[in-house]
Design a protein around this motif. Structure first.
Motif, PDB file in Angstrom:
ATOM      1  N   THR A 109      29.458  29.065  43.369  1.00 57.92           N
ATOM      2  CA  THR A 109      30.089  28.530  42.157  1.00 57.92           C
ATOM      3  C   THR A 109      31.293  29.398  41.802  1.00 57.92           C
ATOM      4  O   THR A 109      31.319  30.600  42.097  1.00 57.92           O
ATOM      5  N   ALA A 110      32.276  28.789  41.164  1.00 57.17           N
ATOM      6  CA  ALA A 110      33.499  29.530  40.826  1.00 57.17           C
ATOM      7  C   ALA A 110      33.196  30.714  39.926  1.00 57.17           C
ATOM      8  O   ALA A 110      33.703  31.824  40.114  1.00 57.17           O
ATOM      9  N   ALA A 111      32.319  30.507  38.934  1.00 59.34           N
ATOM     10  CA  ALA A 111      32.043  31.563  37.961  1.00 59.34           C
ATOM     11  C   ALA A 111      31.298  32.734  38.581  1.00 59.34           C
ATOM     12  O   ALA A 111      31.656  33.900  38.392  1.00 59.34           O
ATOM     13  N   ASN A 112      30.225  32.461  39.340  1.00 57.01           N
ATOM     14  CA  ASN A 112      29.428  33.555  39.885  1.00 57.01           C
ATOM     15  C   ASN A 112      30.228  34.411  40.856  1.00 57.01           C
ATOM     16  O   ASN A 112      30.247  35.632  40.752  1.00 57.01           O
ATOM     17  N   ASP A 113      30.865  33.780  41.835  1.00 62.57           N
ATOM     18  CA  ASP A 113      31.507  34.542  42.901  1.00 62.57           C
ATOM     19  C   ASP A 113      32.618  35.437  42.367  1.00 62.57           C
ATOM     20  O   ASP A 113      32.746  36.603  42.743  1.00 62.57           O
ATOM     21  N   LYS A 114      33.410  34.902  41.473  1.00 63.86           N
ATOM     22  CA  LYS A 114      34.501  35.671  40.877  1.00 63.86           C
ATOM     23  C   LYS A 114      33.959  36.855  40.079  1.00 63.86           C
ATOM     24  O   LYS A 114      34.458  37.989  40.197  1.00 63.86           O
ATOM     25  N   THR A 115      32.924  36.612  39.288  1.00 62.87           N
ATOM     26  CA  THR A 115      32.342  37.663  38.453  1.00 62.87           C
ATOM     27  C   THR A 115      31.679  38.738  39.305  1.00 62.87           C
ATOM     28  O   THR A 115      31.816  39.941  39.049  1.00 62.87           O
ATOM     29  N   GLU A 116      30.951  38.313  40.332  1.00 62.86           N
ATOM     30  CA  GLU A 116      30.260  39.278  41.187  1.00 62.86           C
ATOM     31  C   GLU A 116      31.244  40.169  41.935  1.00 62.86           C
ATOM     32  O   GLU A 116      31.052  41.387  42.021  1.00 62.86           O
ATOM     33  N   CYS A 117      32.297  39.582  42.463  1.00 64.41           N
ATOM     34  CA  CYS A 117      33.300  40.381  43.176  1.00 64.41           C
ATOM     35  C   CYS A 117      33.968  41.392  42.246  1.00 64.41           C
ATOM     36  O   CYS A 117      34.221  42.538  42.628  1.00 64.41           O
ATOM     37  N   ALA A 118      34.218  40.976  41.013  1.00 58.57           N
ATOM     38  CA  ALA A 118      34.819  41.891  40.044  1.00 58.57           C
ATOM     39  C   ALA A 118      33.872  43.040  39.731  1.00 58.57           C
ATOM     40  O   ALA A 118      34.299  44.203  39.593  1.00 58.57           O
ATOM     41  N   ALA A 119      32.574  42.752  39.622  1.00 54.97           N
ATOM     42  CA  ALA A 119      31.594  43.796  39.334  1.00 54.97           C
ATOM     43  C   ALA A 119      31.488  44.778  40.491  1.00 54.97           C
ATOM     44  O   ALA A 119      31.425  46.001  40.283  1.00 54.97           O
ATOM     45  N   VAL A 120      31.465  44.264  41.711  1.00 52.86           N
ATOM     46  CA  VAL A 120      31.408  45.137  42.890  1.00 52.86           C
ATOM     47  C   VAL A 120      32.645  46.026  42.963  1.00 52.86           C
ATOM     48  O   VAL A 120      32.555  47.238  43.205  1.00 52.86           O
ATOM     49  N   ALA A 121      33.809  45.421  42.748  1.00 50.25           N
ATOM     50  CA  ALA A 121      35.055  46.192  42.795  1.00 50.25           C
ATOM     51  C   ALA A 121      35.073  47.282  41.726  1.00 50.25           C
ATOM     52  O   ALA A 121      35.550  48.401  41.970  1.00 50.25           O
ATOM     53  N   GLU A 122      34.537  46.972  40.549  1.00 48.87           N
ATOM     54  CA  GLU A 122      34.509  47.960  39.472  1.00 48.87           C
ATOM     55  C   GLU A 122      33.643  49.159  39.838  1.00 48.87           C
ATOM     56  O   GLU A 122      34.032  50.312  39.622  1.00 48.87           O
ATOM     57  N   VAL A 123      32.473  48.903  40.403  1.00 51.05           N
ATOM     58  CA  VAL A 123      31.542  49.992  40.719  1.00 51.05           C
ATOM     59  C   VAL A 123      31.977  50.771  41.948  1.00 51.05           C
ATOM     60  O   VAL A 123      31.900  52.006  41.970  1.00 51.05           O
ATOM     61  N   PHE A 124      32.462  50.073  42.968  1.00 49.65           N
ATOM     62  CA  PHE A 124      32.742  50.731  44.242  1.00 49.65           C
ATOM     63  C   PHE A 124      34.154  51.298  44.333  1.00 49.65           C
ATOM     64  O   PHE A 124      34.403  52.214  45.107  1.00 49.65           O
ATOM     65  N   GLY A 125      35.092  50.763  43.560  1.00 54.53           N
ATOM     66  CA  GLY A 125      36.440  51.313  43.557  1.00 54.53           C
ATOM     67  C   GLY A 125      37.031  51.387  44.952  1.00 54.53           C
ATOM     68  O   GLY A 125      37.001  50.418  45.721  1.00 54.53           O
ATOM     69  N   ALA A 126      37.524  52.571  45.324  1.00 51.70           N
ATOM     70  CA  ALA A 126      38.155  52.753  46.634  1.00 51.70           C
ATOM     71  C   ALA A 126      37.168  52.556  47.777  1.00 51.70           C
ATOM     72  O   ALA A 126      37.573  52.260  48.912  1.00 51.70           O
ATOM     73  N   ALA A 127      35.857  52.705  47.504  1.00 47.26           N
ATOM     74  CA  ALA A 127      34.845  52.558  48.551  1.00 47.26           C
ATOM     75  C   ALA A 127      34.695  51.123  49.032  1.00 47.26           C
ATOM     76  O   ALA A 127      34.045  50.882  50.060  1.00 47.26           O
ATOM     77  N   THR A 128      35.309  50.151  48.342  1.00 48.58           N
ATOM     78  CA  THR A 128      35.246  48.767  48.822  1.00 48.58           C
ATOM     79  C   THR A 128      35.955  48.620  50.159  1.00 48.58           C
ATOM     80  O   THR A 128      35.705  47.659  50.895  1.00 48.58           O
ATOM     81  N   ALA A 129      36.830  49.573  50.496  1.00 51.27           N
ATOM     82  CA  ALA A 129      37.561  49.497  51.768  1.00 51.27           C
ATOM     83  C   ALA A 129      36.619  49.526  52.964  1.00 51.27           C
ATOM     84  O   ALA A 129      36.913  48.946  54.016  1.00 51.27           O
ATOM     85  N   GLY A 130      35.461  50.171  52.833  1.00 50.82           N
ATOM     86  CA  GLY A 130      34.512  50.242  53.939  1.00 50.82           C
ATOM     87  C   GLY A 130      33.251  49.436  53.696  1.00 50.82           C
ATOM     88  O   GLY A 130      32.238  49.652  54.376  1.00 50.82           O
ATOM     89  N   LEU A 131      33.316  48.503  52.765  1.00 49.02           N
ATOM     90  CA  LEU A 131      32.126  47.763  52.348  1.00 49.02           C
ATOM     91  C   LEU A 131      32.153  46.333  52.852  1.00 49.02           C
ATOM     92  O   LEU A 131      33.163  45.640  52.731  1.00 49.02           O
ATOM     93  N   MET A 132      31.025  45.879  53.406  1.00 51.57           N
ATOM     94  CA  MET A 132      30.856  44.476  53.787  1.00 51.57           C
ATOM     95  C   MET A 132      29.943  43.806  52.761  1.00 51.57           C
ATOM     96  O   MET A 132      28.977  44.401  52.298  1.00 51.57           O
ATOM     97  N   ILE A 133      30.263  42.559  52.415  1.00 47.61           N
ATOM     98  CA  ILE A 133      29.458  41.807  51.456  1.00 47.61           C
ATOM     99  C   ILE A 133      29.390  40.361  51.934  1.00 47.61           C
ATOM    100  O   ILE A 133      30.412  39.766  52.285  1.00 47.61           O
ATOM    101  N   SER A 134      28.194  39.820  52.013  1.00 45.11           N
ATOM    102  CA  SER A 134      28.072  38.422  52.451  1.00 45.11           C
ATOM    103  C   SER A 134      27.012  37.710  51.633  1.00 45.11           C
ATOM    104  O   SER A 134      26.141  38.333  51.023  1.00 45.11           O
ATOM    105  N   SER A 135      27.098  36.383  51.633  1.00 46.67           N
ATOM    106  CA  SER A 135      26.108  35.554  50.946  1.00 46.67           C
ATOM    107  C   SER A 135      25.401  34.673  51.962  1.00 46.67           C
ATOM    108  O   SER A 135      25.994  33.742  52.520  1.00 46.67           O
TER     109      SER A 135
END
Length: 403
Positions: free
Chosen positions: A298-324
């Motif tokens: 859904t548009a709302a969930n995916d956008k919100t979840e990605c924003a939350a992950v980016a907030e917590v992981f910061g620069a570490a998202t560069a080495g992070l894999m995420i899948s559904s």
């Protein structure tokens, strides 16, 4: 602190009737979504779902048992049976009083409810079967699993919509950590794919008519699924003493409430849950290589979840894999977190990251490595599994490689 490990896992879901079939499907990026096949499906606007196909209850249960077992209970019993077999565990003697079961479930015996509504309101009958209540109650699966495996300790059901399984597994973790139990069967089960189950979700207008495409710019909604996954959680020294194979360590857990909206997700609430799981597991963001996302499509969930992950992981998202993996097995509602934890375990044990299939176009609001369309070989030492439910209830589990 007492440490908790996973020594067994079992499942039946749209990708497979057991663990090997499910892992093979995830590695192949195979979809379990297709045309719905049940009574009155032609009256629905949404006609796709992820059903457990080629399933014959009579090959697994006697006629007397099937009188008592709704489909969601059958799924839980089969998953638990496989998990206990893989764990090589028989619960007897003093252990029985220190072994229990916590399962997640949202709809209970919805098929039983629908069948009996039809009996009373459509067929005009005045009597229903005397075992309707034991079939439809949400705790039926947990209770039947406890009886099947002699689990006489803490046993109950958690119902918190799409976070039910993660909440249940978090509760199992805490029961063992606290010393109240040595062994817990935990996970979740759901069987809401019937006319009423789909019709209710149609009203929310969050369902896709063609496919589940998490994180893709052209995503248009979620797809419902069904099935179960059950794990054997065990105190680590207890597992080592009996020579059990350890699949992974349950390193941390966190749960939060948005306290803001009954259906719209919150970045802040999700971020607090993710950060809390890292803190409980004593992990830094850069330690985590993979997240199994809630990723509903859904548009709302995916956008919100990605924003939350980016907030917590910061620069570490560069080495992070995420899948559904919902892109393959659909959204199992109360059982979804359990089936998705299988992908987290697979990442640690097999070094394979399950893909987000159906991905067609990048979305700037989901600018993470979403492992599009094809599984990926990668060695990771720690993973997270997210679940964010209607009602603003968030639950995140952290796993580490086997000690």
């Amino acid at each position: 602190m007492r440490r908790v490990v996973i020594t067994g896992a079992g499942t039946i879901n749209p990708l497979g009737h057991d663990l090997p079939e499910t892992f093979a499907a995830m590695k192949a990026g195979r979809s379990g979504i297709g045309t719905l096949d049940f009574r009155d499906a032609d009256r629905l606007s949404i006609r796709i779902g992820a059903q457990v196909k080629n399933y014959d209850p009579q090959t697994h249960f006697s006629r007397q048992e099937l009188v008592l077992f709704d489909r969601f209970t059958q799924f839980a019993l089969l998953a638990a049976r496989e998990a206990m077999g893989r764990a090589g565990l028989t619960v007897e003697g003093a252990l029985a009083e220190r072994a229990g079961v916590v399962l997640g479930n949202s709809g209970g015996g919805l098929g039983t409810v629908e069948d009996n509504y039809r009996t009373v309101f459509e067929e005009g009958k005045n009597r229903v079967h005397p075992f309707v209540v034991p079939r439809l109650m949400s705790n039926a699966a947990a209770s039947q699993v406890s009886m099947a495996h002699n689990l006489r300790g803490p046993s109950y059901t958690v119902a918190s919509a799409c976070a039910s399984s993660n909440h249940a597994m978090g509760q199992a973790l805490m029961l063992i950590r606290s010393g109240m139990a040595e062994v817990m069967l935990t996970g979740g089960s759901e069987a809401m794919l019937c006319f009423g189950g789909i019709k209710a979700w149609e009203g929310l207008r969050v369902m896709s008519r063609d496919a589940c495409r998490p994180f893709s710019a052209n995503r248009n909604g979620m797809v419902q699924g069904e099935g179960a996954a059950v794990f054997v959680f065990e105190e680590m020294e207890h597992a080592k003493a009996r020579g059990a194979e350890i699949l992974a360590e349950v390193a941390g857990f966190s749960m939060t409430a948005d306290a803001s909206d009954i259906v719209m997700p919150s970045r802040e609430g999700a971020a607090r849950a993710i950060a809390g799981a890292l803190r409980d597991a004593r992990l830094n963001p850069e330690d985590v290589g993979y997240i199994n996302a809630h990723g509903t499509g859904t548009a709302a969930n995916d956008k919100t979840e990605c924003a939350a992950v980016a907030e917590v992981f910061g620069a570490a998202t560069a080495g992070l894999m995420i899948s559904s993996t919902k892109s393959m097995h659909g959204h199992l509602i109360g059982g979804t977190g359990a089936v998705e934890l299988l992908a987290a375990v697979m990442a640690l044990t097999d070094g394979v990251i399950a893909p987000t299939i159906g991905y067609e176009a990048p979305d700037p609001d989901c600018a993470l490595d979403v492992v599009p369309n094809e599984a990926r070989e990668a060695r990771v030492g720690a993973v997270l599994s997210n679940a964010f439910a209607f009602g603003g209830l968030n639950a995140v589990i952290a796993l580490r490689s086997a000690p």
